[in-house]
Design a protein around this motif. Sequence first.
Motif, PDB file in Angstrom:
ATOM      1  N   VAL A 221       7.292   8.518   0.664  1.00  0.00           N
ATOM      2  CA  VAL A 221       6.360   7.919   1.608  1.00  0.00           C
ATOM      3  C   VAL A 221       7.143   7.357   2.795  1.00  0.00           C
ATOM      4  CG1 VAL A 221       4.547   6.205   1.977  1.00  0.00           C
ATOM      5  CG2 VAL A 221       4.744   7.349  -0.246  1.00  0.00           C
TER       6      VAL A 221
ATOM      7  N   PHE B 133       0.812  -1.213   0.000  1.00  0.00           N
ATOM      8  CA  PHE B 133       0.000   0.000   0.000  1.00  0.00           C
ATOM      9  C   PHE B 133       0.849   1.269   0.000  1.00  0.00           C
ATOM     10  CE2 PHE B 133      -3.209  -3.064   1.518  1.00  0.00           C
ATOM     11  CZ  PHE B 133      -4.223  -2.777   0.611  1.00  0.00           C
ATOM     12  N   ALA B 134       2.097   1.191   0.497  1.00  0.00           N
ATOM     13  CA  ALA B 134       2.981   2.354   0.411  1.00  0.00           C
ATOM     14  C   ALA B 134       3.322   2.656  -1.039  1.00  0.00           C
ATOM     15  CB  ALA B 134       4.253   2.117   1.214  1.00  0.00           C
TER      16      ALA B 134
ATOM     17  N   ARG C 151       1.477   1.894  -3.547  1.00  0.00           N
ATOM     18  CA  ARG C 151       0.236   2.420  -4.134  1.00  0.00           C
ATOM     19  C   ARG C 151       0.044   3.884  -3.745  1.00  0.00           C
ATOM     20  NH1 ARG C 151      -5.471  -0.658  -3.359  1.00  0.00           N
ATOM     21  NH2 ARG C 151      -4.331  -2.163  -4.665  1.00  0.00           N
ATOM     22  N   LYS C 152       0.329   4.216  -2.492  1.00  0.00           N
ATOM     23  CA  LYS C 152       0.175   5.611  -2.056  1.00  0.00           C
ATOM     24  C   LYS C 152       1.127   6.525  -2.815  1.00  0.00           C
ATOM     25  CE  LYS C 152      -0.322   8.407   2.136  1.00  0.00           C
ATOM     26  NZ  LYS C 152      -1.789   8.577   2.011  1.00  0.00           N
TER      27      LYS C 152
ATOM     28  N   PHE D 102       2.594   6.911   5.952  1.00  0.00           N
ATOM     29  CA  PHE D 102       1.638   5.836   5.688  1.00  0.00           C
ATOM     30  C   PHE D 102       1.609   4.860   6.846  1.00  0.00           C
ATOM     31  CE2 PHE D 102       0.715   1.483   4.424  1.00  0.00           C
ATOM     32  CZ  PHE D 102      -0.603   1.662   4.034  1.00  0.00           C
TER      33      PHE D 102
ATOM     34  N   ARG E  89       7.652  11.557  -5.215  1.00  0.00           N
ATOM     35  CA  ARG E  89       6.777  11.231  -4.087  1.00  0.00           C
ATOM     36  C   ARG E  89       7.550  10.459  -3.025  1.00  0.00           C
ATOM     37  NH1 ARG E  89       6.148  10.145  -9.239  1.00  0.00           N
ATOM     38  NH2 ARG E  89       5.210   8.082  -8.955  1.00  0.00           N
TER      39      ARG E  89
ATOM     40  N   ALA F 270       4.483  12.112   2.238  1.00  0.00           N
ATOM     41  CA  ALA F 270       3.349  11.509   2.935  1.00  0.00           C
ATOM     42  C   ALA F 270       3.849  10.512   3.969  1.00  0.00           C
ATOM     43  CB  ALA F 270       2.434  10.790   1.942  1.00  0.00           C
TER      44      ALA F 270
ATOM     45  N   HIS G 161       1.850   6.175  -5.838  1.00  0.00           N
ATOM     46  CA  HIS G 161       1.444   6.157  -7.257  1.00  0.00           C
ATOM     47  C   HIS G 161       2.599   5.680  -8.142  1.00  0.00           C
ATOM     48  CE1 HIS G 161      -2.341   8.160  -6.277  1.00  0.00           C
ATOM     49  NE2 HIS G 161      -1.643   9.023  -5.555  1.00  0.00           N
TER      50      HIS G 161
END
Length: 321
Positions: A232, A131-132, A134-135, A262, A230, A260, A137
């Motif tokens: 994370v 999911f990281a 995915r976050k 996560f 990006r 971000a 992108h």
Amino acid sequence: MKAVVIRAFGAPEGLEVVDLPAPLPGAGEVLVATGAIGVGGVDAVIRRGALAAYGFREGHLLGSEVAGTVTAVGEGVDASWTGRRVWAFTGLSGGYAERAVARVEDVLALPDGLSGADAVTLGGSGIVAHFALRKAHFAPGETVLVRGAAGSIGITAVQLAARGGAGALAVTTSSEERGARLRELGVTHVLDRSGKSDDPDAPTGFDVVIDVVGGPGLPEALDALNADGRYVLVGVVGGQPPEEFGMRLVHGFRKSLTFATFSADTVPGPDRQAVRAEQFAEAARGELRTVVHDVLPLDRAADAHRAMDAGEVFGRVVLTP
């Protein structure tokens, strides 16, 4: 039952083996006789006292994921769970013990061919890596840096990024030996802990950074982002970053950077379980590798933490009752 609690925050010597009453499953819970207990980076952070402001106190029973056999179920739980081999998330407490309780929605039956040690190496970390990315992108062809790739989250993130078609995949690590092992998982470039390399072909900028470490080196890693990059942050096993690190984002304003944090807590439970079940099946088929650094008896939990603090662990240490 035998369990390990934090007698005093700080060094691993503050962990203590104690006898506690075995827990009973409440409504919606199952009781698991543990066969394998995952030792994670968050356990070390809690042990050091870094999260005391969030309600963790001395006397805390560590551990968040276990694998074993369901021996009892609470009210409202299907009795067919009894006797099944499972992975279970216990929250941020209760795992370092011979018996542990978990909500039935946080329990997953294990496929044949997947050991309990492999399950606790992948169960919590695999979904963070998935999911990281995915976050972030992440898209095929992009350059990716994984900070702290020698842990179970980083090892899985490396494999997923490589499988997803990363154009270049770099990691920070502390030794050539670790770098060689990570190359076997799909890494194309190995950097030192500061993000430097003698390789003239190593990328100097990245579209995506997945960071398990945090710590004082985070601002420099931010500087390595490409335009529209990006970042994370999924952990702070290297300590909290400097409070002023956000100024790096401001200084790079014209690069349109994104930072971000996560936590898997923000992913709906059914989504977590669906990805986890898929990853377990892939690991059982040999399509996703797990790396178990060592298996130690429960009463050597302090030794496991010493190895983590010394930076000796590649993969995950697993405890057994």
